[in-house]
Structures are given as C-alpha cells and as structure tokens.
Design an enzyme around this catalytic site. Structure first.
Site, PDB file in Angstrom:
ATOM      1  N   ILE A  39     -12.393  -1.064  -1.784  1.00  0.00           N
ATOM      2  CA  ILE A  39     -11.695  -1.480  -3.006  1.00  0.00           C
ATOM      3  C   ILE A  39     -11.839  -0.317  -3.984  1.00  0.00           C
ATOM      4  O   ILE A  39     -12.936   0.226  -4.135  1.00  0.00           O
ATOM      5  CB  ILE A  39     -12.334  -2.766  -3.549  1.00  0.00           C
ATOM      6  CG1 ILE A  39     -12.018  -3.934  -2.605  1.00  0.00           C
ATOM      7  CG2 ILE A  39     -11.901  -3.047  -4.982  1.00  0.00           C
ATOM      8  CD1 ILE A  39     -12.877  -5.165  -2.838  1.00  0.00           C
TER       9      ILE A  39
ATOM     10  N   CYS B 205       0.823  -1.216   0.000  1.00  0.00           N
ATOM     11  CA  CYS B 205       0.000   0.000   0.000  1.00  0.00           C
ATOM     12  C   CYS B 205       0.854   1.261   0.000  1.00  0.00           C
ATOM     13  O   CYS B 205       0.330   2.368  -0.085  1.00  0.00           O
ATOM     14  CB  CYS B 205      -0.946  -0.007   1.187  1.00  0.00           C
ATOM     15  SG  CYS B 205      -1.756  -1.593   1.428  1.00  0.00           S
TER      16      CYS B 205
ATOM     17  N   HIS C 155      -8.856   3.740  -1.699  1.00  0.00           N
ATOM     18  CA  HIS C 155      -7.483   3.255  -1.501  1.00  0.00           C
ATOM     19  C   HIS C 155      -7.054   2.359  -2.664  1.00  0.00           C
ATOM     20  O   HIS C 155      -6.976   1.147  -2.537  1.00  0.00           O
ATOM     21  CB  HIS C 155      -7.412   2.508  -0.159  1.00  0.00           C
ATOM     22  CG  HIS C 155      -6.069   1.962   0.194  1.00  0.00           C
ATOM     23  ND1 HIS C 155      -4.893   2.499  -0.278  1.00  0.00           N
ATOM     24  CD2 HIS C 155      -5.706   0.917   0.993  1.00  0.00           C
ATOM     25  CE1 HIS C 155      -3.868   1.797   0.208  1.00  0.00           C
ATOM     26  NE2 HIS C 155      -4.331   0.830   0.969  1.00  0.00           N
TER      27      HIS C 155
ATOM     28  N   SER D 149     -11.226   0.867   4.530  1.00  0.00           N
ATOM     29  CA  SER D 149     -11.154   1.572   3.248  1.00  0.00           C
ATOM     30  C   SER D 149     -11.720   0.631   2.177  1.00  0.00           C
ATOM     31  O   SER D 149     -11.691  -0.588   2.342  1.00  0.00           O
ATOM     32  CB  SER D 149      -9.708   1.949   2.929  1.00  0.00           C
ATOM     33  OG  SER D 149      -8.878   0.799   2.937  1.00  0.00           O
TER      34      SER D 149
ATOM     35  N   LYS E 281      -9.991   5.961   3.608  1.00  0.00           N
ATOM     36  CA  LYS E 281     -11.288   5.449   4.038  1.00  0.00           C
ATOM     37  C   LYS E 281     -12.444   5.946   3.164  1.00  0.00           C
ATOM     38  O   LYS E 281     -13.342   5.189   2.828  1.00  0.00           O
ATOM     39  CB  LYS E 281     -11.471   5.868   5.506  1.00  0.00           C
ATOM     40  CG  LYS E 281     -12.844   5.720   6.066  1.00  0.00           C
ATOM     41  CD  LYS E 281     -13.190   4.250   6.307  1.00  0.00           C
ATOM     42  CE  LYS E 281     -14.662   4.120   6.633  1.00  0.00           C
ATOM     43  NZ  LYS E 281     -15.466   3.844   5.449  1.00  0.00           N
TER      44      LYS E 281
END
Lengths: 393, 143
Positions: A213, A86, A338, A211, A334
């Site tokens: 997809i 990430c 993300h 968060s 969130k």
C-alpha cells in the site's frame, strides 16, 4: 516517419517520495511531483494548456483531485481525472498526449497520484477487492486483489511445474533495485528465504510476493515535438501506445497463465512504433509487477520470454541491469511502491530518466538503441496499456 | 517521516448499494429452486454467465434460460488468507474457477466440507445453497 509536430515528447519529470506519507495531504503530495516537473521543463503553470490526473480514489477524502491539486498548484487550464484502476496513470498519459495530438494543446501535463494511507488497511483491501466484478465476484465470494493474481499463480505454477521460490526471485530483484532508488518505499534487499517465510495473503502468494500500500505522486510535462526540441536537448518521445480492455468477470478469460489484454496492447504498441515485436529493440522495460507472478506473466505477454519461461529469465538474471532485458531498475511496484493512480506516470518518469542517462548509480541501464517499453496493467488484466518511448535517434 | 498529527474524520459514510436484478430475476428464483442458470441466445447459441438479458452480438432479446448440469473441472483456485473487512467473520475461504461441462467458467467458493486434497483438474459439482444468513448463493463441491 512522423514530422516533429505530429509527435509528443516528455520534456520534464517530477516524482514524490513513495511510501506511507501521512506527513502530507493529497494536494501537498501532488505539488511534490508537479513542482520539480515544471522546473525540469523550465516552464511555469500558465504554459500548460491541459492537464490530467490519474487517480483511483475512494480511500482518500477528495473526490475531485484534479481540481483540488490544480488549485494548490496554481493551474487553471482544462483538466480531468482518469481512472483505469492500476493503469490510471497510463490513461492520464494518454489523455494528455491526445490533447496535443488533436491540436488543442501544445504543452500538457500528465500526473498520477494516490493517497491510500488515508484509510485503514482493511478498507483498502476491501476497496481493491471490489475492483474486479463487484456483483458476481465480490458480493458473494469476497475476492481480493491478491486473490485474483493468486488464481493465476496457482495455475501458472501447476502448468509449468514451477515453485513458489521461483516467484520470490522477482521480489529479490525488485528489492535490489529498490535499495538503490531514493524514491522507493522499501530501500532494502531481500532474499528468497525471507520471501518464503513471509505470511500468505492469498495462497500461493505471500506478503513478499505483493506490492505494498503506497502514497505517491508523479508528473510528466509533455510537449508537441517541434516545441519540445526548443525546450530541451533531451526530449523523450512517446512513439506509440497500445491499449486493450479485458473481461471484468474472471470466468470469461480463456486462460489463467497470462493476460490476453496485455498481449493485445503490446501488439498494437509494436505496430504503432513500426516494430515487428519486442526483438532486441529495447534497452529497458518497465513492467507491471503488482505481484511477483504479474512480473513473470508480463515477460511472457510482451514477448521477452516464451510461455512458461518467464521464471527462467529471472533465474538467469536476464532482467537485471546487465542482462539481456533490463526490467524495473527502479524497484518496480513491488519495492518502489504502488500508489495506484501514480504508477503509470512513475514508470514514465523512470523511463525518461533512464533514456536521458540520469537514472543514478547502480541502476542506469546501458542505452544503445535509445528505446524503452512500459507495460502498465489495471486490475488483473482488466485494463492494459503498453507505451513505447524513444530518444528519437 | 512523522505520521502525526492526523485529523480523524468526523463524517462517517456508510455505503450500501441497491442493485437492480429485474432483468435476471430468474437467476435468483433458480437458486431458490436448487438450480444454477445462465442465459443462451436462441439466435447464435452463445451462453452467457454471468447471465445477460440481451445478446450483445446479435443485438436481440431472443434469450432463454438454461439450467447448468453442474458438472465442472477445477481450473484454478486460491485460499484467501487476508480477507476484506466485510468478510472478516468468514475465516479462510477457497475461491475456485471451475469449467462447467457447458464450456462456461464460473468463479465461486469451493465448499470445504468434506474436501480433501484440492487439485487442478479435479471433478466438482456446482450447486445452489442457502447460506446461514438466509440468502441463496452457489458453490462448488468436490465430487
């Protein structure tokens, strides 16, 4: 004090709409971020000496996104894809920045992109769950990404006598600012009650603690300081970046109420910028809130809250725009969304807009010191990148 | 934004990895004998779990296998309610991190057979077990 040719500045930014983007291919989505970044910097493709593309991949079909996006966008200089889970976007920023600092490039582009909806949800849950320690955690025990953060949330709530409602306050804040951000996936407010009513994904974390997809792309154009000054009146300098890698096996962590790698990365970043710590040196923070608990731990790991007091900071609205430490005024991971590889660059885009004073109505921070901090975590503290930006005044 | 049209991929890829375990074979034979093991460096005393066949601090292969006693304390846990596709048949499961008396943290499932209130700090036992599919694994059991 570094001279201008020893510094790197952001001179152009571009950001796609985040969300479920089944209207575009990966290359088209990449162009949606690159085109405005080039236009913002006032340059054309041949001015770029090197570019990097943060991407996690696996759920989308193209294995070489730096090449396919480059072809679509008309880029032919050197390139590569960066992976730091990430934090792949921050890794992309690092490589592009280093290409300038090393003297091999004068102008570079760092972008990040993720195309997650090209696979079904079950496949996505499977692939992110594998991104911890596959052999010892996934193979037999089916860990998931929410599962990892839930291990931290369980411990945190018990250690500091906190409630799930306290974590939901982070979701409420995220959705408030997301509702004001035209690029955000979710542009609507939420409440603690609505958050509490959402389904558990991995106890104690619920859907509204998580968060989403997301498909999305973001790009920044970087230039050597002396060149940046000629290109724009508002260069945003990258003052320092701290990086750290945590253990893959979660059992090798010393504690489960914070991320040690984040703290190390923050320390390195502070020292690199000549700061003793977070103090009152920053106008704005972008923190990695892949889950509500992640935002709370981020506050404590970068030092704007003492251990166990991150939830108090939220409750007192100190991380809202008018508080002491404005954080994630773009809606955060969130609410903004993300897209794994794009998140780090999206945070850099937001900080650039904020420091330029261009963030938009209702979410522009009061810029006094001209300095902002970005905290971007890969996995559950597997990778940590903390980057400090300034207007240079 | 419109979700259609979509070209559904006609090329399906199945991924199934072959994972070498020669260097830590004793871990798996241990499970079959009812033991959960780690490795310990004879030079510096460091215990490795997951087991490593070489001590990266000492840069030596002077390692021995140690059988864990199994006594553990629950550090933290979660109930996975939304499972990955390859675990869809398992229903909900509890993943726990337990601190062994040897000072090592282990992540595994907490066996729910006979488990009542799950509380951080509760005593558990780490045991190897044969899964219904026939392979061996290890899980925590409430004491």
């Amino acid at each position: 004090m570094k001279s201008d040719d020893e510094r790197v500045a952001i001179v152009g930014v571009g950001h796609s709409k985040f969300g479920k983007r089944l209207d575009v291919s990966m290359n088209e989505l990449g162009w949606e971020a690159i085109k405005p970044a080039l236009q913002d910097a006032g340059i054309v493709q041949k001015d770029i000496d090197f570019y990097s593309v943060g991407n996690f991949g696996y759920w989308s079909e193209e294995i070489l996104p730096a090449v396919t996006i480059g072809e679509y966008a008309g880029l032919a200089c050197g390139s590569l894809k960066t992976e730091a889970a990430c934090a792949s976007g921050s890794a992309s920023l690092k490589i592009a920045m280093d290409s300038i600092l090393s003297g091999t490039a004068k102008i570079a582009m760092a972008m990040g992109i993720e195309k997650m909806y090209n696979s079904p949800n079950g496949t996505i849950i499977e692939l992110i769950g594998r991104a911890g320690n596959y052999f010892w955690e996934f193979e037999n025990f089916g860990m998931t990404f929410p599962g990892y953060y839930a291990l931290y949330a369980t411990k945190y709530l018990a250690a500091y006598n906190a409630r799930e409602e306290d974590l939901c306050e982070a979701a409420v804040k995220a959705h408030h600012y997301g509702s004001l951000n035209p690029y955000a996936q979710f542009q609507k407010e939420t409440t603690v009650e609505e958050c509490m009513k959402s389904k558990y994904v991995s106890r104690p974390l619920k859907l509204m603690d998580s968060s989403p997809i997301t498909d999305g792309a973001a790009a920044v154009i970087l230039a050597r300081g002396d060149i940046a000054k000629k290109m724009t009146d508002t260069p945003i300098y990258i003052e320092s970046q701290g990086t750290a890698t945590g253990t893959a096996y979660i059992g090798r962590r010393d504690e489960y109420t914070g991320l040690e790698a984040s703290r190390r990365a923050a320390d390195i970043a502070f020292r690199g910028a000549g700061l003793e710590g977070v103090g009152s040196n920053f106008d704005l923070f972008e923190v990695h809130d892949c889950f509500t608990i992640a935002e709370v731990m981020a506050y404590e790991d970068i030092g704007i809250a003492k251990k166990g007091e991150g939830i108090k900071l939220l409750k007192e609205k100190q991380t809202y725009r008018d508080g002491k430490y404005p954080a994630n005024l773009d809606g955060g991971l969130k609410s903004k969304g993300h897209p794994i590889g794009a998140t780090g660059i999206s945070q850099a885009v937001e900080i650039t807009k904020q420091l330029r004073g261009d963030a938009g109505k209702g979410r522009q921070a009061d810029i006094k010191r001209g300095r902002a901090l970005q905290h971007n975590v890969g996995g559950t503290g597997h990778y940590a990148y903390v980057t400090i930006y300034s207007r240079g005044d | 934004m419109p979700d259609e049209p979509i070209l559904e991929d006609r090329r399906i890829l199945e991924l199934r990895y072959r994972m070498p375990i020669l260097q830590i074979r004793e871990f798996f034979t241990g499970l079959e004998e009812g033991k959960v093991r780690g490795t310990k460096c004879r030079d510096c005393g460091k215990i490795y779990f997951p087991p490593q066949s070489e001590c990266s601090s000492c840069m030596t292969k002077n390692m021995e296998w140690i059988d864990f006693g199994g006594d553990a304390t629950l550090e933290t846990f979660t109930t996975v309610e939304v499972a990955p596709t390859s675990f869809a048949a398992e229903g909900k499961y509890v993943v726990a991190v337990g601190k062994l008396d040897e000072g090592i943290n282990v992540l595994s499932w907490l066996n729910l057979n006979g488990t009542k209130d799950i509380k951080i700090g509760m005593k558990m036992k780490l045991k190897s077990l044969r899964k219904k599919e026939g392979y061996y694994s290890y899980e925590f059991f409430q004491e």
